[in-house]
Design an enzyme around this catalytic site. Structure first.
Site, short mmCIF file in Angstrom:
data_model
loop_
_atom_site.label_atom_id
_atom_site.label_comp_id
_atom_site.label_asym_id
_atom_site.label_seq_id
_atom_site.Cartn_x
_atom_site.Cartn_y
_atom_site.Cartn_z
N CYS A 83 0.83 -1.23 0.00
CA CYS A 83 0.00 0.00 0.00
C CYS A 83 0.85 1.26 0.00
O CYS A 83 0.32 2.37 -0.11
CB CYS A 83 -0.94 0.00 1.19
SG CYS A 83 -1.96 -1.47 1.29
N HIS A 330 -9.24 3.91 -0.89
CA HIS A 330 -7.86 3.42 -0.81
C HIS A 330 -7.53 2.48 -1.97
O HIS A 330 -7.46 1.27 -1.81
CB HIS A 330 -7.70 2.71 0.56
CG HIS A 330 -6.32 2.21 0.86
ND1 HIS A 330 -5.16 2.75 0.31
CD2 HIS A 330 -5.90 1.21 1.69
CE1 HIS A 330 -4.12 2.09 0.78
NE2 HIS A 330 -4.53 1.16 1.60
N1 COA Z 1 -16.49 1.84 4.58
C1 COA Z 1 -17.76 2.23 4.32
N2 COA Z 1 -18.63 1.54 3.56
C2 COA Z 1 -18.17 0.40 3.00
C3 COA Z 1 -16.86 -0.06 3.22
C4 COA Z 1 -16.01 0.71 4.03
N3 COA Z 1 -14.75 0.30 4.28
N4 COA Z 1 -16.68 -1.20 2.53
C5 COA Z 1 -17.85 -1.46 1.89
N5 COA Z 1 -18.74 -0.48 2.18
C6 COA Z 1 -20.13 -0.42 1.75
C7 COA Z 1 -20.28 -0.65 0.27
O1 COA Z 1 -20.26 0.57 -0.45
C8 COA Z 1 -21.62 -1.33 0.20
O2 COA Z 1 -22.63 -0.34 0.28
P1 COA Z 1 -23.98 -0.48 -0.59
O3 COA Z 1 -24.63 -1.75 -0.10
O4 COA Z 1 -24.73 0.76 -0.24
O5 COA Z 1 -23.53 -0.57 -2.00
C9 COA Z 1 -21.68 -2.14 1.47
O6 COA Z 1 -20.81 -1.48 2.39
C10 COA Z 1 -21.25 -3.59 1.31
O7 COA Z 1 -20.09 -3.58 0.52
P2 COA Z 1 -19.25 -4.88 0.23
O8 COA Z 1 -18.31 -4.57 -0.89
O9 COA Z 1 -20.15 -6.06 0.08
O10 COA Z 1 -18.41 -5.04 1.56
P3 COA Z 1 -17.48 -6.22 1.91
O11 COA Z 1 -18.03 -6.85 3.14
O12 COA Z 1 -17.18 -7.07 0.74
O13 COA Z 1 -16.11 -5.47 2.25
C11 COA Z 1 -14.53 -4.82 3.89
C12 COA Z 1 -15.98 -4.73 3.42
C13 COA Z 1 -14.35 -3.96 5.15
C14 COA Z 1 -14.14 -6.26 4.22
C15 COA Z 1 -13.61 -4.28 2.75
O14 COA Z 1 -13.96 -2.94 2.51
C16 COA Z 1 -12.15 -4.37 3.12
O15 COA Z 1 -11.52 -5.41 2.98
N6 COA Z 1 -11.53 -3.26 3.56
C17 COA Z 1 -10.12 -3.26 3.97
C18 COA Z 1 -9.26 -3.04 2.76
C19 COA Z 1 -7.81 -3.28 3.10
O16 COA Z 1 -7.44 -4.18 3.85
N7 COA Z 1 -6.91 -2.47 2.52
C20 COA Z 1 -5.50 -2.59 2.76
C21 COA Z 1 -5.19 -1.99 4.07
S1 COA Z 1 -3.59 -2.45 4.69
#
Ligand code: COA
Length: 382
Positions: A83, A330
């Site tokens: 990242c 991100h």
């Molecule tokens: N913050 C706010 N809203 C979020 C979100 C977040 N981080 N991630 C997803 N959403 C929302 C989506 O827009 C979606 O909204 P909608 O239903 O209105 O369209 C809903 O939540 C579900 O989204 P979805 O893609 O199914 O979520 P998910 O469960 O697959 O993923 C996480 C959620 C947190 C697991 C994912 O965002 C993630 O892995 N984040 C971390 C990324 C990471 O590790 N980056 C590297 C860092 S070192």
């Protein structure tokens, strides 16, 4: 070494950009940065990307992007540091101009993450595969462990974690390019879906598509171009053990502290000289620990710092005015350059509704994995 200026920045909107390919994202950001700088040629190009092979089956990004910006005989280098790929690409471009090797360099970052089902798997390849990812310890889980340890050792509260998200969503609501432009409350964070206790979905940065670019040139050449220059005065990079289990203390992020100390030393600045900062809030706990490592708060006091309001847009040291990774989004390879773009806009007085009051010195800190790499840059108005 020559002094170096950023003379142009540009980025795509961040979000789920189904209609745009990885090359579209880089080229759009590059054209915006070239236009902002007022230059029509570059001597070399860098592109930071974490995992384009796993996300979109595309490697060889240096040549691809040089080809698609229409400047295809130039040297072009892809940089990877998870990242922190964007931040490291910026540092490589900075060193190339500072050394005298090239005059005008395009530095950028890009990631197209939403085309695959399992972004979590691709992201986890930046942790220790043999000792962490293989056992299911993905990044949300690793940062949850850091959060639990920090809460236990320093009394950091659940509400303080949520306050980071509330602040960054408030800032993101003022950023037209942010993925989430929705102000939220502490209660919304705490009631959102649990990802890895104590982190809920609103403690996590999202999965994002996006690109960001900047144009660098020697400071003494900057007046030839239209872009208002901002000087790079400090650059620091550091690494740490890739796995959490090898660290003496998982509530600290040593690479962040070392990269910041190196940047402060080079710039001749101290934490109290920083007027605005973009930091790597991939999870809410990360912003709390990073503000400690950057010297904005004493160790263990990152929670009280966000609670005090000092890191808010109108606080003493505004942090993540862009909305941060949490709300702006991100796209991992692009994040480090997007942070630089925000600091450049703040120092130029061009940050619109999220402009802070007359900043002179800004800091951008970009991190890879669970803190195994960190890059810090300090920029100053000319
Ligand atoms: N913050 C706010 N809203 C979020 C979100 C977040 N981080 N991630 C997803 N959403 C929302 C989506 O827009 C979606 O909204 P909608 O239903 O209105 O369209 C809903 O939540 C579900 O989204 P979805 O893609 O199914 O979520 P998910 O469960 O697959 O993923 C996480 C959620 C947190 C697991 C994912 O965002 C993630 O892995 N984040 C971390 C990324 C990471 O590790 N980056 C590297 C860092 S070192």
């Amino acid at each position: 070494m020559r002094e170096v200026a950023v003379i142009g920045v540009g980025n795509t909107p961040f979000g789920e950009l189904w209609e745009k390919s990885i090359r579209d994202l880089y080229v759009e950001a590059a054209l915006k940065a070239l236009d902002d700088a007022g230059v029509d040629r570059v001597d070399a190009l860098y592109v930071g990307a974490m995992s384009s092979g796993m996300f979109v089956d595309q490697e060889h990004l240096g040549a691809l992007m040089a080809d698609y910006i229409g400047n295809y005989h130039i040297p072009a280098v892809r940089v990877e540091s998870a990242c922190a790929s964007g931040g490291l690409a910026f540092r490589q471009g900075y060193m190339e101009v500072a050394s005298g090797m090239s005059d005008i360099v395009l530095v950028g970052g890009v990631e197209k993450m939403t085309d695959i089902e399992d972004a979590t798997f691709a992201l986890a390849s930046a942790a220790d595969q043999d000792n962490e990812s293989y056992f299911g310890a993905t990044f949300p889980a690793l940062y949850a462990m850091i959060a639990r340890a920090h809460m236990h050792k320093y009394g950091t509260t659940r509400d303080q974690l949520a306050m980071v998200s509330v602040k960054n969503h408030k800032n993101g609501a003022l950023n037209p390019d942010a993925q989430f432009r929705l102000p939220i409350t502490i209660e919304t964070v705490k009631k959102s879906m649990i990802v890895a206790d104590p982190l809920n979905i609103l403690d996590c940065s999202p999965v994002t598509d996006g690109g960001a670019c900047a144009i660098l040139c020697p400071l003494d050449m900057a007046s030839k171009f239209k872009g208002k220059p901002v000087k790079i005065i400090g650059s620091g990079a550091a690494t740490d053990s890739i796995a959490l289990h090898s660290r003496e203390d998982i509530t600290a992020l040593k690479a962040v502290r070392l990269s910041a100390e190196r940047a402060y030393q080079m710039a001749g600045k101290k934490p109290s000289d920083i007027d605005v900062a973009e930091v790597h809030d991939c999870f809410t706990i990360a912003e709390i620990v990073i503000t400690e490592e950057l010297g904005f708060a004493e160790r263990g006091k990152g929670g009280p710092l966000v609670e005090s309001g000092k890191t808010a847009l109108d606080g003493e040291i505004p942090v993540n005015t862009s909305g941060g990774l949490k709300a702006k989004g991100h796209p991992v390879g692009a994040t480090g350059i997007a942070q630089i773009a925000e600091i450049v806009r703040q120092l130029r007085g061009e940050a619109g509704k999220r402009q802070v009051n007359n900043p002179k010195v800004g800091l951008a800190q970009n991190m890879g994995g669970s803190g195994a790499s960190s890059i810090t840059h300090i920029l100053e108005v000319v």
